[in-house]
Design a protein around this motif. Sequence first.
Motif, PDB file in Angstrom:
ATOM      1  N   LEU A   1      41.036 -17.394  11.287  1.00 57.18           N
ATOM      2  CA  LEU A   1      41.566 -16.582  10.192  1.00 57.18           C
ATOM      3  C   LEU A   1      41.895 -17.418   8.955  1.00 57.18           C
ATOM      4  CD1 LEU A   1      43.946 -14.242  12.234  1.00 57.18           C
ATOM      5  CD2 LEU A   1      41.572 -13.815  11.535  1.00 57.18           C
ATOM      6  N   ASP A   2      41.452 -18.650   8.941  1.00 53.85           N
ATOM      7  CA  ASP A   2      41.657 -19.555   7.801  1.00 53.85           C
ATOM      8  C   ASP A   2      40.281 -19.956   7.294  1.00 53.85           C
ATOM      9  OD1 ASP A   2      42.703 -21.249   5.918  1.00 53.85           O
ATOM     10  OD2 ASP A   2      43.806 -22.520   7.326  1.00 53.85           O
ATOM     11  N   ARG A   3      39.810 -19.285   6.262  1.00 53.30           N
ATOM     12  CA  ARG A   3      38.446 -19.483   5.760  1.00 53.30           C
ATOM     13  C   ARG A   3      38.472 -20.061   4.345  1.00 53.30           C
ATOM     14  NH1 ARG A   3      34.509 -16.870   9.003  1.00 53.30           N
ATOM     15  NH2 ARG A   3      35.533 -16.399  10.995  1.00 53.30           N
ATOM     16  N   PHE A   4      37.514 -20.931   4.062  1.00 45.83           N
ATOM     17  CA  PHE A   4      37.416 -21.454   2.707  1.00 45.83           C
ATOM     18  C   PHE A   4      35.967 -21.708   2.328  1.00 45.83           C
ATOM     19  CE2 PHE A   4      37.830 -25.195   5.316  1.00 45.83           C
ATOM     20  CZ  PHE A   4      37.250 -26.265   4.647  1.00 45.83           C
ATOM     21  N   VAL A   5      35.737 -21.680   1.013  1.00 44.92           N
ATOM     22  CA  VAL A   5      34.416 -21.905   0.448  1.00 44.92           C
ATOM     23  C   VAL A   5      34.374 -23.294  -0.166  1.00 44.92           C
ATOM     24  CG1 VAL A   5      32.824 -21.224  -1.397  1.00 44.92           C
ATOM     25  CG2 VAL A   5      33.928 -19.473   0.009  1.00 44.92           C
ATOM     26  N   VAL A   6      33.285 -24.000   0.106  1.00 44.29           N
ATOM     27  CA  VAL A   6      33.073 -25.336  -0.455  1.00 44.29           C
ATOM     28  C   VAL A   6      31.961 -25.248  -1.503  1.00 44.29           C
ATOM     29  CG1 VAL A   6      32.453 -27.730   0.048  1.00 44.29           C
ATOM     30  CG2 VAL A   6      33.794 -26.406   1.701  1.00 44.29           C
ATOM     31  N   ALA A   7      32.224 -25.794  -2.681  1.00 47.98           N
ATOM     32  CA  ALA A   7      31.249 -25.795  -3.769  1.00 47.98           C
ATOM     33  C   ALA A   7      30.115 -26.779  -3.465  1.00 47.98           C
ATOM     34  CB  ALA A   7      31.937 -26.160  -5.080  1.00 47.98           C
ATOM     35  N   PRO A   8      29.010 -26.686  -4.184  1.00 41.68           N
ATOM     36  CA  PRO A   8      27.881 -27.598  -3.936  1.00 41.68           C
ATOM     37  C   PRO A   8      28.231 -29.075  -4.015  1.00 41.68           C
ATOM     38  CG  PRO A   8      27.178 -25.774  -5.316  1.00 41.68           C
ATOM     39  CD  PRO A   8      28.673 -25.647  -5.177  1.00 41.68           C
ATOM     40  N   ASP A   9      29.247 -29.417  -4.834  1.00 40.18           N
ATOM     41  CA  ASP A   9      29.625 -30.830  -4.945  1.00 40.18           C
ATOM     42  C   ASP A   9      30.643 -31.244  -3.888  1.00 40.18           C
ATOM     43  OD1 ASP A   9      31.942 -29.617  -5.793  1.00 40.18           O
ATOM     44  OD2 ASP A   9      32.037 -30.615  -7.748  1.00 40.18           O
ATOM     45  N   GLY A  10      30.962 -30.339  -2.940  1.00 39.27           N
ATOM     46  CA  GLY A  10      31.893 -30.650  -1.869  1.00 39.27           C
ATOM     47  C   GLY A  10      33.336 -30.287  -2.156  1.00 39.27           C
ATOM     48  N   THR A  11      33.635 -29.744  -3.337  1.00 40.14           N
ATOM     49  CA  THR A  11      34.998 -29.376  -3.701  1.00 40.14           C
ATOM     50  C   THR A  11      35.401 -28.069  -3.035  1.00 40.14           C
ATOM     51  OG1 THR A  11      34.727 -30.421  -5.866  1.00 40.14           O
ATOM     52  CG2 THR A  11      36.566 -28.873  -5.610  1.00 40.14           C
ATOM     53  N   PRO A  12      36.534 -28.023  -2.326  1.00 40.91           N
ATOM     54  CA  PRO A  12      37.029 -26.744  -1.813  1.00 40.91           C
ATOM     55  C   PRO A  12      37.334 -25.819  -2.989  1.00 40.91           C
ATOM     56  CG  PRO A  12      38.122 -28.582  -0.723  1.00 40.91           C
ATOM     57  CD  PRO A  12      37.375 -29.148  -1.890  1.00 40.91           C
ATOM     58  N   ALA A  13      36.750 -24.617  -2.993  1.00 45.19           N
ATOM     59  CA  ALA A  13      36.789 -23.774  -4.185  1.00 45.19           C
ATOM     60  C   ALA A  13      37.648 -22.531  -4.037  1.00 45.19           C
ATOM     61  CB  ALA A  13      35.371 -23.364  -4.574  1.00 45.19           C
ATOM     62  N   ALA A  14      37.730 -21.947  -2.863  1.00 48.88           N
ATOM     63  CA  ALA A  14      38.511 -20.731  -2.656  1.00 48.88           C
ATOM     64  C   ALA A  14      38.845 -20.623  -1.177  1.00 48.88           C
ATOM     65  CB  ALA A  14      37.737 -19.495  -3.116  1.00 48.88           C
ATOM     66  N   ALA A  15      39.905 -19.859  -0.869  1.00 45.82           N
ATOM     67  CA  ALA A  15      40.329 -19.752   0.525  1.00 45.82           C
ATOM     68  C   ALA A  15      41.143 -18.489   0.736  1.00 45.82           C
ATOM     69  CB  ALA A  15      41.150 -20.974   0.939  1.00 45.82           C
TER      70      ALA A  15
ATOM     71  N   GLY B   1      43.535 -17.649  -2.600  1.00 45.52           N
ATOM     72  CA  GLY B   1      43.499 -18.301  -3.905  1.00 45.52           C
ATOM     73  C   GLY B   1      42.158 -18.933  -4.214  1.00 45.52           C
ATOM     74  N   THR B   2      41.909 -19.142  -5.504  1.00 46.47           N
ATOM     75  CA  THR B   2      40.683 -19.775  -5.985  1.00 46.47           C
ATOM     76  C   THR B   2      41.033 -20.846  -7.002  1.00 46.47           C
ATOM     77  OG1 THR B   2      39.465 -17.692  -5.744  1.00 46.47           O
ATOM     78  CG2 THR B   2      38.444 -19.392  -7.099  1.00 46.47           C
ATOM     79  N   ASP B   3      40.426 -21.997  -6.878  1.00 44.08           N
ATOM     80  CA  ASP B   3      40.550 -23.039  -7.887  1.00 44.08           C
ATOM     81  C   ASP B   3      40.081 -22.447  -9.222  1.00 44.08           C
ATOM     82  OD1 ASP B   3      39.849 -25.249  -9.628  1.00 44.08           O
ATOM     83  OD2 ASP B   3      39.793 -26.566  -7.880  1.00 44.08           O
ATOM     84  N   PRO B   4      40.878 -22.580 -10.292  1.00 47.81           N
ATOM     85  CA  PRO B   4      40.500 -21.981 -11.581  1.00 47.81           C
ATOM     86  C   PRO B   4      39.103 -22.356 -12.059  1.00 47.81           C
ATOM     87  CG  PRO B   4      42.749 -22.782 -11.668  1.00 47.81           C
ATOM     88  CD  PRO B   4      42.184 -23.256 -10.356  1.00 47.81           C
ATOM     89  N   ARG B   5      38.610 -23.517 -11.658  1.00 46.21           N
ATOM     90  CA  ARG B   5      37.273 -23.955 -12.092  1.00 46.21           C
ATOM     91  C   ARG B   5      36.154 -23.122 -11.467  1.00 46.21           C
ATOM     92  NH1 ARG B   5      37.748 -30.078 -10.311  1.00 46.21           N
ATOM     93  NH2 ARG B   5      38.802 -28.988  -8.607  1.00 46.21           N
ATOM     94  N   PHE B   6      36.500 -22.331 -10.419  1.00 39.76           N
ATOM     95  CA  PHE B   6      35.453 -21.616  -9.684  1.00 39.76           C
ATOM     96  C   PHE B   6      35.698 -20.105  -9.647  1.00 39.76           C
ATOM     97  CE2 PHE B   6      35.715 -25.917  -7.926  1.00 39.76           C
ATOM     98  CZ  PHE B   6      34.400 -26.330  -8.028  1.00 39.76           C
ATOM     99  N   ARG B   7      36.511 -19.602 -10.548  1.00 42.41           N
ATOM    100  CA  ARG B   7      36.821 -18.182 -10.530  1.00 42.41           C
ATOM    101  C   ARG B   7      35.662 -17.349 -11.075  1.00 42.41           C
ATOM    102  NH1 ARG B   7      43.186 -18.839 -12.343  1.00 42.41           N
ATOM    103  NH2 ARG B   7      43.936 -19.395 -10.256  1.00 42.41           N
ATOM    104  N   ARG B   8      35.746 -16.034 -10.792  1.00 37.73           N
ATOM    105  CA  ARG B   8      34.746 -15.056 -11.246  1.00 37.73           C
ATOM    106  C   ARG B   8      33.372 -15.271 -10.624  1.00 37.73           C
ATOM    107  NH1 ARG B   8      37.044 -12.082 -15.255  1.00 37.73           N
ATOM    108  NH2 ARG B   8      38.835 -13.011 -16.340  1.00 37.73           N
ATOM    109  N   ARG B   9      33.351 -15.779  -9.398  1.00 35.19           N
ATOM    110  CA  ARG B   9      32.081 -15.964  -8.687  1.00 35.19           C
ATOM    111  C   ARG B   9      32.073 -15.241  -7.335  1.00 35.19           C
ATOM    112  NH1 ARG B   9      30.785 -22.388 -10.074  1.00 35.19           N
ATOM    113  NH2 ARG B   9      31.906 -22.377 -12.066  1.00 35.19           N
TER     114      ARG B   9
END
Length: 286
Positions: A188-202, A220-228
Amino acid sequence: MVEGADAAAAEDLAGRLWSWSSRWHPGELAWLWRAAGPGVASWRTASWRAGGRTLAWARSTVPGRLDLQVDTAHDGLTPAVLDWFEDGAAGHDLAVTVLERESLLREVLLSRGYSPDVDAPSFLHLRRRLAAASPPAPLPPGYVLRSVVGAQDADARTGLHRAAFATPEPATATYRAVMAHPSYRPALDRFVVAPDGTPAAAALGWLDPRSGVLALEPVGTDPRFRRRGLARACVLAVLGAAVELGATHARVCARDGAADPAPRATYEAVGFRPYARNVRLVRPAR
């Protein structure tokens, strides 16, 4: 009354009392209490017990601010809880946040001179039924969605939370403590990793097996990866995993208002609908 409130006992009370008219879900308390880490030492807390069971708890994270829960079968304790709070916050403006459906608690506060704070931030409670697992949401090319594998992911989840919420907390050790909680489930703890390896949202979910209700806390989402669509993908993944674990409903609390419409929009896009709102009642210092 005992100075100091035990987090596990508070969660147990929240689980015993859970209904759609309750402000607190035990999973939400599990997160909020433990994610504060060493900061908990600065809180004023108290509990009221009988027969080995907690009947009420209260916490003041900063002077003049109160969170509480009182067993509905012992609501005569409410004045004692408020006395404890007001005595310890002498000279401060007072604020107590409740769910609008907690009518008896609101009546007691109004009778003691509190009034609604019309300028307080608005927080909605939203819910949805979980009849079946939701289909996964598409991700942009190169992004990967996965569940937390173990303690080795604590650094990634900690850094993401700090970025998403612009806060110095929690520390990695604190997130490991969250992961050690008996109710925590890596599925129940899921997160998305960006192509450069940065954790982006969870998104993190807490399932209460007594009620079958899943609480999302936090998302939450890292502000650098919002609206995706990354937070949406995380939420749907958590909901799907929760169905497999026996969840029948899900709830989430989100800030509402023109200044920050994205959270509500994200949840409504995946089937959540508002059912209640937090209300802050205030009383000037005396």
